[in-house]
Design a protein around this motif. Structure first.
Motif, PDB file in Angstrom:
ATOM      1  N   SER A   1       0.831  -1.145   0.241  1.00 36.49           N
ATOM      2  CA  SER A   1      -0.104   0.586  -0.269  1.00 36.49           C
ATOM      3  C   SER A   1       0.502   1.343  -0.040  1.00 36.49           C
ATOM      4  O   SER A   1       0.795   2.215  -1.118  1.00 36.49           O
ATOM      5  N   GLY A   2       2.458   1.210   1.063  1.00 32.02           N
ATOM      6  CA  GLY A   2       2.517   2.576   1.240  1.00 32.02           C
ATOM      7  C   GLY A   2       3.288   2.548  -0.374  1.00 32.02           C
ATOM      8  O   GLY A   2       3.560   4.011  -0.956  1.00 32.02           O
ATOM      9  N   LEU A   3       4.194   1.370  -0.843  1.00 32.43           N
ATOM     10  CA  LEU A   3       4.501   1.773  -2.851  1.00 32.43           C
ATOM     11  C   LEU A   3       3.170   2.507  -3.470  1.00 32.43           C
ATOM     12  O   LEU A   3       4.192   3.296  -4.119  1.00 32.43           O
ATOM     13  N   LEU A   4       2.475   1.864  -3.176  1.00 30.45           N
ATOM     14  CA  LEU A   4       1.881   2.125  -4.483  1.00 30.45           C
ATOM     15  C   LEU A   4       1.109   3.946  -4.418  1.00 30.45           C
ATOM     16  O   LEU A   4       1.407   4.548  -4.909  1.00 30.45           O
ATOM     17  N   TYR A   5       0.939   3.982  -2.642  1.00 27.86           N
ATOM     18  CA  TYR A   5       0.751   5.758  -2.409  1.00 27.86           C
ATOM     19  C   TYR A   5       2.044   5.905  -3.062  1.00 27.86           C
ATOM     20  O   TYR A   5       2.108   7.749  -3.110  1.00 27.86           O
ATOM     21  N   TYR A   6       3.853   6.164  -2.916  1.00 28.65           N
ATOM     22  CA  TYR A   6       4.927   6.563  -3.075  1.00 28.65           C
ATOM     23  C   TYR A   6       4.563   6.665  -4.451  1.00 28.65           C
ATOM     24  O   TYR A   6       4.750   8.129  -5.067  1.00 28.65           O
ATOM     25  N   PHE A   7       4.422   5.908  -5.122  1.00 26.92           N
ATOM     26  CA  PHE A   7       4.259   6.149  -6.686  1.00 26.92           C
ATOM     27  C   PHE A   7       3.107   6.903  -7.276  1.00 26.92           C
ATOM     28  O   PHE A   7       2.939   8.185  -8.650  1.00 26.92           O
ATOM     29  N   ILE A   8       2.077   7.168  -6.409  1.00 22.99           N
ATOM     30  CA  ILE A   8       0.482   8.044  -7.226  1.00 22.99           C
ATOM     31  C   ILE A   8       1.165   8.851  -6.783  1.00 22.99           C
ATOM     32  O   ILE A   8       1.079  10.256  -7.160  1.00 22.99           O
ATOM     33  N   GLY A   9       2.368   9.686  -5.555  1.00 25.13           N
ATOM     34  CA  GLY A   9       2.281  10.782  -5.070  1.00 25.13           C
ATOM     35  C   GLY A   9       3.405  11.525  -5.332  1.00 25.13           C
ATOM     36  O   GLY A   9       3.549  13.427  -5.962  1.00 25.13           O
ATOM     37  N   LYS A  10       3.506  10.738  -6.213  1.00 22.38           N
ATOM     38  CA  LYS A  10       5.383  11.072  -7.592  1.00 22.38           C
ATOM     39  C   LYS A  10       4.777  12.589  -8.904  1.00 22.38           C
ATOM     40  O   LYS A  10       5.369  12.709  -9.263  1.00 22.38           O
ATOM     41  N   ASN A  11       2.833  11.867  -8.563  1.00 21.36           N
ATOM     42  CA  ASN A  11       2.891  12.526  -9.524  1.00 21.36           C
ATOM     43  C   ASN A  11       2.149  13.984  -9.827  1.00 21.36           C
ATOM     44  O   ASN A  11       1.070  14.933 -10.918  1.00 21.36           O
ATOM     45  N   TYR A  12       2.216  14.475  -8.273  1.00 23.05           N
ATOM     46  CA  TYR A  12       1.774  15.671  -7.829  1.00 23.05           C
ATOM     47  C   TYR A  12       2.757  16.801  -7.302  1.00 23.05           C
ATOM     48  O   TYR A  12       4.023  16.192  -6.559  1.00 23.05           O
ATOM     49  N   SER A  13       2.767  17.771  -7.099  1.00 19.37           N
ATOM     50  CA  SER A  13       3.905  18.551  -6.892  1.00 19.37           C
ATOM     51  C   SER A  13       4.264  18.475  -5.544  1.00 19.37           C
ATOM     52  O   SER A  13       3.614  18.129  -4.658  1.00 19.37           O
ATOM     53  N   LEU A  14       6.266  18.329  -5.176  1.00 20.34           N
ATOM     54  CA  LEU A  14       6.421  18.049  -3.779  1.00 20.34           C
ATOM     55  C   LEU A  14       7.206  19.633  -3.419  1.00 20.34           C
ATOM     56  O   LEU A  14       7.645  19.236  -2.272  1.00 20.34           O
ATOM     57  N   VAL A  15       6.497  21.037  -4.281  1.00 16.08           N
ATOM     58  CA  VAL A  15       7.222  21.783  -3.883  1.00 16.08           C
ATOM     59  C   VAL A  15       5.743  22.293  -2.680  1.00 16.08           C
ATOM     60  O   VAL A  15       4.740  22.556  -2.973  1.00 16.08           O
ATOM     61  N   LEU A  16       6.499  22.511  -1.642  1.00 13.11           N
ATOM     62  CA  LEU A  16       5.628  22.865  -0.388  1.00 13.11           C
ATOM     63  C   LEU A  16       5.244  24.262  -0.043  1.00 13.11           C
ATOM     64  O   LEU A  16       6.556  24.751   0.066  1.00 13.11           O
ATOM     65  N   VAL A  17       3.913  24.882   0.168  1.00 14.12           N
ATOM     66  CA  VAL A  17       4.310  26.264   0.950  1.00 14.12           C
ATOM     67  C   VAL A  17       3.907  25.857   2.069  1.00 14.12           C
ATOM     68  O   VAL A  17       3.101  25.412   2.803  1.00 14.12           O
ATOM     69  N   ASN A  18       5.085  26.589   2.681  1.00 10.84           N
ATOM     70  CA  ASN A  18       4.989  26.844   4.364  1.00 10.84           C
ATOM     71  C   ASN A  18       4.859  26.871   5.104  1.00 10.84           C
ATOM     72  O   ASN A  18       4.317  26.507   6.088  1.00 10.84           O
ATOM     73  N   SER A  19       3.892  28.576   5.010  1.00  8.28           N
ATOM     74  CA  SER A  19       3.079  28.966   5.490  1.00  8.28           C
ATOM     75  C   SER A  19       2.699  28.497   6.722  1.00  8.28           C
ATOM     76  O   SER A  19       1.528  28.486   7.530  1.00  8.28           O
ATOM     77  N   ASN A  20       1.168  27.481   5.581  1.00 11.23           N
ATOM     78  CA  ASN A  20      -0.006  26.857   6.732  1.00 11.23           C
ATOM     79  C   ASN A  20       0.854  26.075   7.961  1.00 11.23           C
ATOM     80  O   ASN A  20      -0.179  25.874   8.837  1.00 11.23           O
ATOM     81  N   ILE A  21       1.328  25.189   7.028  1.00 16.28           N
ATOM     82  CA  ILE A  21       2.551  24.596   8.312  1.00 16.28           C
ATOM     83  C   ILE A  21       2.432  24.747   9.669  1.00 16.28           C
ATOM     84  O   ILE A  21       2.253  24.433  10.533  1.00 16.28           O
ATOM     85  N   ASP A  22       3.194  25.878   9.126  1.00 20.82           N
ATOM     86  CA  ASP A  22       4.173  26.476   9.747  1.00 20.82           C
ATOM     87  C   ASP A  22       2.641  27.002  11.159  1.00 20.82           C
ATOM     88  O   ASP A  22       3.463  27.047  12.564  1.00 20.82           O
ATOM     89  N   ASN A  23       2.275  27.413  10.432  1.00 22.54           N
ATOM     90  CA  ASN A  23       0.721  28.431  11.026  1.00 22.54           C
ATOM     91  C   ASN A  23       0.129  27.484  11.951  1.00 22.54           C
ATOM     92  O   ASN A  23      -0.010  27.599  13.795  1.00 22.54           O
ATOM     93  N   PHE A  24      -0.213  26.463  11.478  1.00 15.32           N
ATOM     94  CA  PHE A  24      -0.494  24.913  12.573  1.00 15.32           C
ATOM     95  C   PHE A  24       0.211  24.835  13.103  1.00 15.32           C
ATOM     96  O   PHE A  24      -0.253  24.871  14.469  1.00 15.32           O
ATOM     97  N   THR A  25       1.276  24.811  12.857  1.00 17.23           N
ATOM     98  CA  THR A  25       2.245  23.711  14.241  1.00 17.23           C
ATOM     99  C   THR A  25       2.770  25.175  15.768  1.00 17.23           C
ATOM    100  O   THR A  25       2.630  25.025  17.004  1.00 17.23           O
ATOM    101  N   SER A  26       2.672  26.309  15.121  1.00 17.87           N
ATOM    102  CA  SER A  26       2.916  27.512  15.629  1.00 17.87           C
ATOM    103  C   SER A  26       1.771  27.529  17.112  1.00 17.87           C
ATOM    104  O   SER A  26       1.963  27.603  17.703  1.00 17.87           O
ATOM    105  N   ALA A  27       0.405  27.536  16.498  1.00 18.02           N
ATOM    106  CA  ALA A  27      -0.630  27.433  17.759  1.00 18.02           C
ATOM    107  C   ALA A  27      -0.374  26.616  18.174  1.00 18.02           C
ATOM    108  O   ALA A  27      -0.949  26.801  19.044  1.00 18.02           O
ATOM    109  N   ILE A  28       0.300  24.551  17.446  1.00 13.90           N
ATOM    110  CA  ILE A  28       0.399  24.096  18.610  1.00 13.90           C
ATOM    111  C   ILE A  28       1.121  24.153  19.653  1.00 13.90           C
ATOM    112  O   ILE A  28       0.616  24.048  20.837  1.00 13.90           O
ATOM    113  N   SER A  29       2.322  24.674  19.167  1.00 15.78           N
ATOM    114  CA  SER A  29       3.308  25.165  20.522  1.00 15.78           C
ATOM    115  C   SER A  29       2.719  26.273  21.608  1.00 15.78           C
ATOM    116  O   SER A  29       3.761  26.296  22.271  1.00 15.78           O
ATOM    117  N   ARG A  30       2.247  26.927  20.693  1.00 12.43           N
ATOM    118  CA  ARG A  30       1.193  28.075  21.517  1.00 12.43           C
ATOM    119  C   ARG A  30       0.896  27.434  22.695  1.00 12.43           C
ATOM    120  O   ARG A  30       0.771  28.868  23.899  1.00 12.43           O
TER     121      ARG A  30
END
Length: 461
Positions: A200-229
């Protein structure tokens, strides 16, 4: 258990009305317990007409429920513990490190891995999907992944809880029904789970390669900052859920393990997170809520406490009551015997177990798909010299895991209500739910070939 004294006419009436009442509840979104009540009342009336006394039926029901009393206690404790894991920072810590891990990685594959880990510690597919699953779906557009594909990976990871987690209500129902320990069941389930998970993991890895790996970090950073606060975040907090697995392997009963973990969580909530004692006690019974500046965090960290388990307990109680009177009156015995009468091999028994469990789950509920085959096939497994661990594994790999693929099942309805994504959209991408029954059947037949090879080798040697 009596022999079947119920006429064939009454048998068909009981079974047909049971199916109609349960399926109607699911389709019409009526509380499933009512379907069980209607079925129990109709069945009881016809059993009395067939010669059973009301006292006999009451004794059967009482015995069935008493045999599972530890399960009811455990379910209530689990409801309380999920709230405490949020208040103590365990769930926020999982979210924090999980999302940090995902930055710069294959998002689809990482979502599958993260939800599978979180689900084992949370003990509920529903809880995993409605917490971290919703958070991940919110990030789907960032990674340009269609939400239905991502949801398929999330469901695959989340439903591992229902077949392996020591605090899963369904997995503990399986253990209670089949009468084996957590350690025994897990050792057996890992034989099929590991290859299923890897593929299952192998299939999801290859399917996931078809999509952008460029990550806009702001949303995740905002979320993790809210947790740490709002929480003290530390990897040491993960020792709390880990302790349950350790205590289970040491042979401690699940009720004691969860109770001790609950007490430990309360101490951490008050001592480390500086939570108010009164608020913690309220969270134990009525659930946990948090009010922060992060709307996303507020929406995710929500649980219902012990009170939220009442519906689950009623449904399980209804399923146990119905399956008990079906079994003890002998009603279901001819049907099971008819299906299993001409079984000539271990492999065929496993195949038919999976069919029975899956069919019962498809037409009613996972609980029924666990209880009936679990109770009624134990003797057949003993007859073939097969351990109960194989019975538990087969049920977990088939009836338990296919529930989110069935559009009218309560699991699929919950997922649709929670995410707005219909079953037919995400179902093709819930890879693990398809692979799990396939691999358990393949494993059974490989065992046959291995035995034949050993017999051939010993003959020539």
């Amino acid at each position: 258990m009596k022999g079947n004294t119920v006429s064939e006419k009454y048998t068909y009436i009981i079974l047909i009305l049971t199916l109609i009442s349960i399926i109607s509840c699911i389709i019409l979104k009526i509380f499933l317990f009512y379907g069980f009540v209607v079925s129990i009342v109709v069945a009881s009336c016809l059993f009395i007409k067939s010669g059973f006394s009301s006292t006999e039926l009451f004794t059967m029901i009482k015995k069935g429920l008493c045999d599972c009393k530890s399960l009811f206690i455990l379910m209530a404790l689990i409801g309380a513990m999920i709230s405490i894991w949020m208040a103590s920072g365990v769930v926020p810590t999982m979210l924090y490190y999980g999302l940090k891990y995902m930055q710069g990685r294959n998002f689809l594959f990482s979502a599958f891995v993260l939800t599978s880990i979180v689900s084992i510690f949370m003990g509920t597919a529903f809880g995993t999907i409605s917490s971290i699953g919703i958070a991940l779906l919110g990030l789907a557009k960032i990674f340009q992944i269609p939400d239905y594909i991502l949801l398929g990976a999330i469901i695959s990871g989340s439903f591992i809880a229902d077949k392996t987690s020591p605090i899963s209500s369904l997995f503990n129902l399986t253990l209670e029904t089949v009468k084996i320990s957590y350690k025994e069941a897990l050792m057996s389930i890992l034989k099929t789970l590991l290859p299923t998970y890897f593929v299952s993991g192998l299939l999801y890895y290859f399917i996931g390669k078809n999509y952008s790996l460029v990550l806009v970090n702001s949303n995740i950073d905002n979320f993790t900052s809210a947790i740490s606060r709002n929480f003290v975040v530390s990897p040491l907090l993960l020792l709390l859920p880990l302790s349950i697995i350790i205590m289970s392997f040491w042979g401690m009963t699940m009720v004691k393990s969860v109770f001790l973990a609950l007490i430990g969580g309360i101490i951490v909530s008050i001592g480390l997170q500086k939570a108010n004692f009164i608020h913690i006690i309220v969270a134990v019974f009525n659930g946990y809520r948090i009010n922060t500046n992060s709307v996303e965090l507020n929406a995710i960290l929500v649980s219902g406490g012990m009170m939220s388990m009442i519906e689950v307990l009623l449904i399980i109680g209804g399923a146990i009551t119905l399956s008990t009177i079906f079994q003890e009156t002998g009603l279901i015995i001819p049907i099971i015997k008819r299906i299993t009468l001409r079984i000539k091999s271990r492999e065929e028994l496993i195949l038919k177990t999976g069919f029975i469990s899956s069919a019962l789950t498809a037409i009613s509920d996972q609980s029924v798909g666990i209880i009936l085959p679990g109770k009624l096939l134990r003797d057949k497994y003993r007859e073939f010299g097969i351990e109960n661990t194989t019975l538990a594994r087969t049920i977990a790999d088939t009836g338990t895991i296919i529930a989110p693929l069935i559009p009218w099942n309560v699991n699929s309805l919950f997922i649709f209500i929670t995410t707005g994504i219909p079953t037919m959209s995400y179902a093709p991408y819930t890879v693990l739910c398809y692979l799990s029954p396939m691999i358990t059947f393949i494993f059974a037949y490989l065992h046959k070939f291995q035995n034949e090879k050993q017999a051939t080798d010993s003959l020539y040697n």
